[in-house]
Write a protein that holds these residues in place. Structure first.
Motif, mmCIF file in Angstrom:
data_model
loop_
_atom_site.group_PDB
_atom_site.id
_atom_site.type_symbol
_atom_site.label_atom_id
_atom_site.label_comp_id
_atom_site.label_asym_id
_atom_site.label_seq_id
_atom_site.Cartn_x
_atom_site.Cartn_y
_atom_site.Cartn_z
ATOM 1 N N MET A 21 0.824 -1.263 -0.089
ATOM 2 C CA MET A 21 -0.046 -0.022 -0.007
ATOM 3 C C MET A 21 0.939 1.161 0.178
ATOM 4 O O MET A 21 0.603 2.256 -0.856
ATOM 5 C CB MET A 21 -0.891 0.194 1.118
ATOM 6 N N PHE A 22 1.805 1.460 0.957
ATOM 7 C CA PHE A 22 2.576 2.453 0.961
ATOM 8 C C PHE A 22 3.430 2.961 -0.048
ATOM 9 O O PHE A 22 3.970 3.806 -0.672
ATOM 10 C CB PHE A 22 3.479 2.480 2.428
ATOM 11 N N SER A 23 4.123 1.523 -0.693
ATOM 12 C CA SER A 23 4.963 1.681 -1.687
ATOM 13 C C SER A 23 4.120 2.214 -3.051
ATOM 14 O O SER A 23 4.884 2.839 -4.050
ATOM 15 C CB SER A 23 5.421 0.372 -2.331
ATOM 16 N N HIS A 24 2.928 1.895 -3.087
ATOM 17 C CA HIS A 24 2.091 2.282 -4.176
ATOM 18 C C HIS A 24 1.730 4.158 -3.933
ATOM 19 O O HIS A 24 1.741 4.821 -4.751
ATOM 20 C CB HIS A 24 0.665 1.546 -4.483
ATOM 21 N N VAL A 25 1.301 4.266 -2.674
ATOM 22 C CA VAL A 25 0.800 5.830 -2.578
ATOM 23 C C VAL A 25 1.886 6.605 -2.289
ATOM 24 O O VAL A 25 2.043 7.544 -3.183
ATOM 25 C CB VAL A 25 -0.004 5.682 -1.084
ATOM 26 N N GLY A 50 5.371 5.967 -3.041
ATOM 27 C CA GLY A 50 6.507 5.794 -4.276
ATOM 28 C C GLY A 50 6.138 6.393 -5.673
ATOM 29 O O GLY A 50 7.015 6.860 -6.288
ATOM 30 N N ASN A 51 4.636 6.360 -5.685
ATOM 31 C CA ASN A 51 4.232 7.050 -6.976
ATOM 32 C C ASN A 51 3.731 8.386 -7.036
ATOM 33 O O ASN A 51 2.854 8.972 -7.854
ATOM 34 C CB ASN A 51 3.031 6.239 -7.506
ATOM 35 N N ARG A 52 4.131 9.043 -5.894
ATOM 36 C CA ARG A 52 3.769 10.469 -5.688
ATOM 37 C C ARG A 52 4.288 11.449 -6.716
ATOM 38 O O ARG A 52 5.225 11.241 -7.338
ATOM 39 C CB ARG A 52 3.991 11.170 -4.283
ATOM 40 N N GLU A 53 3.878 12.828 -6.877
ATOM 41 C CA GLU A 53 4.226 13.607 -7.889
ATOM 42 C C GLU A 53 5.685 13.992 -7.746
ATOM 43 O O GLU A 53 6.311 13.803 -6.564
ATOM 44 C CB GLU A 53 3.088 14.848 -7.805
ATOM 45 N N SER A 54 6.139 14.882 -8.603
ATOM 46 C CA SER A 54 7.483 15.349 -8.180
ATOM 47 C C SER A 54 7.750 16.165 -7.084
ATOM 48 O O SER A 54 6.803 16.976 -6.658
ATOM 49 C CB SER A 54 7.705 16.284 -9.672
ATOM 50 N N PRO A 64 11.547 9.337 -4.623
ATOM 51 C CA PRO A 64 10.170 8.766 -4.186
ATOM 52 C C PRO A 64 10.275 7.262 -4.327
ATOM 53 O O PRO A 64 9.962 6.276 -3.478
ATOM 54 C CB PRO A 64 8.986 9.308 -4.248
ATOM 55 N N LYS A 65 10.628 6.699 -5.513
ATOM 56 C CA LYS A 65 10.720 5.139 -5.821
ATOM 57 C C LYS A 65 11.698 4.487 -5.251
ATOM 58 O O LYS A 65 11.517 3.347 -4.809
ATOM 59 C CB LYS A 65 10.657 5.143 -7.436
ATOM 60 N N LYS A 66 12.947 5.298 -4.999
ATOM 61 C CA LYS A 66 13.755 4.582 -4.567
ATOM 62 C C LYS A 66 13.781 4.134 -2.818
ATOM 63 O O LYS A 66 13.763 3.396 -2.278
ATOM 64 C CB LYS A 66 15.280 5.208 -4.678
ATOM 65 N N LYS A 67 13.237 5.352 -2.176
ATOM 66 C CA LYS A 67 12.968 5.567 -0.857
ATOM 67 C C LYS A 67 11.903 4.473 -0.369
ATOM 68 O O LYS A 67 11.835 3.973 0.728
ATOM 69 C CB LYS A 67 12.743 6.958 -0.307
ATOM 70 N N TYR A 94 8.747 8.920 6.459
ATOM 71 C CA TYR A 94 7.396 9.242 6.758
ATOM 72 C C TYR A 94 6.560 9.514 5.530
ATOM 73 O O TYR A 94 7.305 10.044 4.573
ATOM 74 C CB TYR A 94 7.532 10.345 8.046
ATOM 75 N N PRO A 95 5.338 9.403 5.814
ATOM 76 C CA PRO A 95 4.627 9.808 4.519
ATOM 77 C C PRO A 95 4.401 11.216 4.415
ATOM 78 O O PRO A 95 4.459 11.954 5.169
ATOM 79 C CB PRO A 95 3.038 9.088 5.060
ATOM 80 N N VAL A 96 4.392 11.652 3.098
ATOM 81 C CA VAL A 96 4.396 13.002 2.902
ATOM 82 C C VAL A 96 3.043 13.485 1.972
ATOM 83 O O VAL A 96 2.626 14.502 2.594
ATOM 84 C CB VAL A 96 5.541 13.063 1.565
ATOM 85 N N THR A 97 2.410 12.557 1.484
ATOM 86 C CA THR A 97 1.190 12.868 0.825
ATOM 87 C C THR A 97 -0.071 13.047 1.826
ATOM 88 O O THR A 97 0.026 12.099 2.774
ATOM 89 C CB THR A 97 0.751 12.033 -0.411
ATOM 90 N N ARG A 98 -0.981 13.401 1.599
ATOM 91 C CA ARG A 98 -2.262 13.442 2.432
ATOM 92 C C ARG A 98 -2.917 12.121 2.458
ATOM 93 O O ARG A 98 -3.231 11.613 3.595
ATOM 94 C CB ARG A 98 -3.162 14.703 1.965
#
Length: 391
Positions: free
Chosen positions: A42-46, A48-52, A101-104, A127-131
């Protein structure tokens, strides 16, 4: 007519007993593993695929840095002013701007993050960055932390049984060794005594185990059959028969009921398993081993990891690794020590879970000792303040 159980049926019943005994523990651990794997996906998708990372705050920071560099190169500001402006600018940095993000948030990196969430360690490096990631993190911790505590409580019972059994066996072995040494020294002292006392001592039966008449007759020559003692032998035989009657295994009636109606045995096993689940955590409460022994186990446990960890974390020495392991197992998690290769340490998750349980048991014993100390202190103060009785 009652029939004897076949070996295959007996083996099948033993396998069923083992299965229903082990099943709850395996179920708890597998649930935690599956929960961690699902969280990693779940977290790798949310995340890891966030915007620039080039957000508005990042653009503002880069413009201010560019202006500061131009002013310093044109000698428009002094060195002290440059330091002050640079310090203010550095305080606004958010480190996720400079990470991939993809590497982290790879699968292993996300799995490591999930482990830090439900173990409540929370180093703070990831830690998560996106809402959506923040909301999912709260929801994930809401169910993951109770599941982790359930696994810790269950493993605490297992470790408590192992520690209690090992400690009791060690005490019994120590008692046997001391008893043999004491007996040997006693025989050595009495060897030079008078022959009359020696003959009397030869007829003495010394038992170090609970009374067993068959063992007495088998190992002590002084109780062999002699003329004029047939009546005593007959009494012994009756006692042995009574002993065999009480110690004999139960008849095959229970097995016949199980073989004719296996649902009865399965129901009993299910009830036994439910009782074991209801009693989770009770063995930890009853554990009573010396506090110094538990502290020694914690020290050795942390020292082993501290000796291994610097082999792939080159920046850590034994002292730094010991500090990091202690902060991790106590779930303090300052975050001042960052791992260069967290994926390697991820494979020691079992070490972390077991170590947390050992530390919890040590803290529980320490708490019991403090409570006992406070009780003694209150009783001592109460006796001093109690006025003497009038005669």
């Amino acid at each position: 007519m009652m029939t004897e159980p076949s070996p295959s049926q007996t083996e099948k019943k033993s396998c069923n007993q083992v299965f229903w005994t082990v099943f709850p523990h395996v179920c708890f651990i597998c649930s935690l593993v599956i929960y961690a794997l699902l969280g990693a996906l779940m977290f790798s998708h949310v995340e890891g695929n966030r915007e620039s990372n080039e957000t508005e705050a990042y653009q503002t920071f880069m413009r201010q840095l560019w202006n500061l560099s131009k002013n310093s190169s044109g000698n428009e500001i002094s060195f002290d002013e440059f330091k002050e402006e640079a310090r203010k600018l550095i305080e606004t940095i958010e480190w996720e701007w400079f990470g991939d993000p993809k590497k982290k948030w790879s699968f292993l990196g996300s799995l490591f993050f999930c482990c830090t969430v439900f173990t409540t360690v929370g180093y703070g490096h990831t830690y998560p960055v996106t809402r959506p990631g923040k909301y999912l993190c709260m929801l994930y911790a809401l169910f993951g932390i109770p599941l982790m505590f359930l696994v810790l409580t269950d493993m605490g019972d297992i470790l408590s049984s192992i520690l209690s059994t090992s400690y009791n066996k060690g005490r019994q072995l120590q008692s046997k060794i001391l008893a043999r040494l004491s007996l040997a020294s006693c025989w050595k002292k009495k060897r030079d005594s008078k022959s009359g006392s020696l003959a009397l001592r030869q007829t003495k039966v010394v038992l170090h185990e609970p009374l067993n008449i068959k063992e007495v007759l088998r190992h002590h020559s002084s109780l062999k059959i002699k003329p004029g003692q047939s009546r005593n032998v007959e009494i012994f035989e009756h006692l042995i028969a009574r002993e065999n009657q009480f110690l004999a295994p139960p008849g095959p009636g229970k097995f016949e009921r199980w073989s004719s109606c296996p649902e009865l045995d399965s129901g009993a096993m299910m009830n036994h398993m439910i009782d074991n689940i209801d009693n989770i955590g009770k063995r930890v409460e009853k554990l009573d081993v010396p506090f110094w022994l538990m502290m020694l186990i914690v020290f050795v446990y942390i020292s082993c990891a501290a000796a291994i960890l610097p082999r792939w974390e080159s920046r850590l020495n034994f002292e730094g690794a010991f500090y990091f392991c202690f902060i991790t197992l106590t779930t303090i998690g300052f975050g001042d020590v960052a791992l260069e290769h967290p994926n390697f340490f991820l494979f020691l998750s079992f070490y972390i879970v077991v170590g947390m349980e050992i530390v919890i048991i040590a803290f529980k014993l320490g708490q019991d000792r403090l409570i006992s100390l406070y009780k003694k202190l209150i009783c001592c103060i109460g006796r001093k303040n109690t006025p003497p009785k009038m005669v």
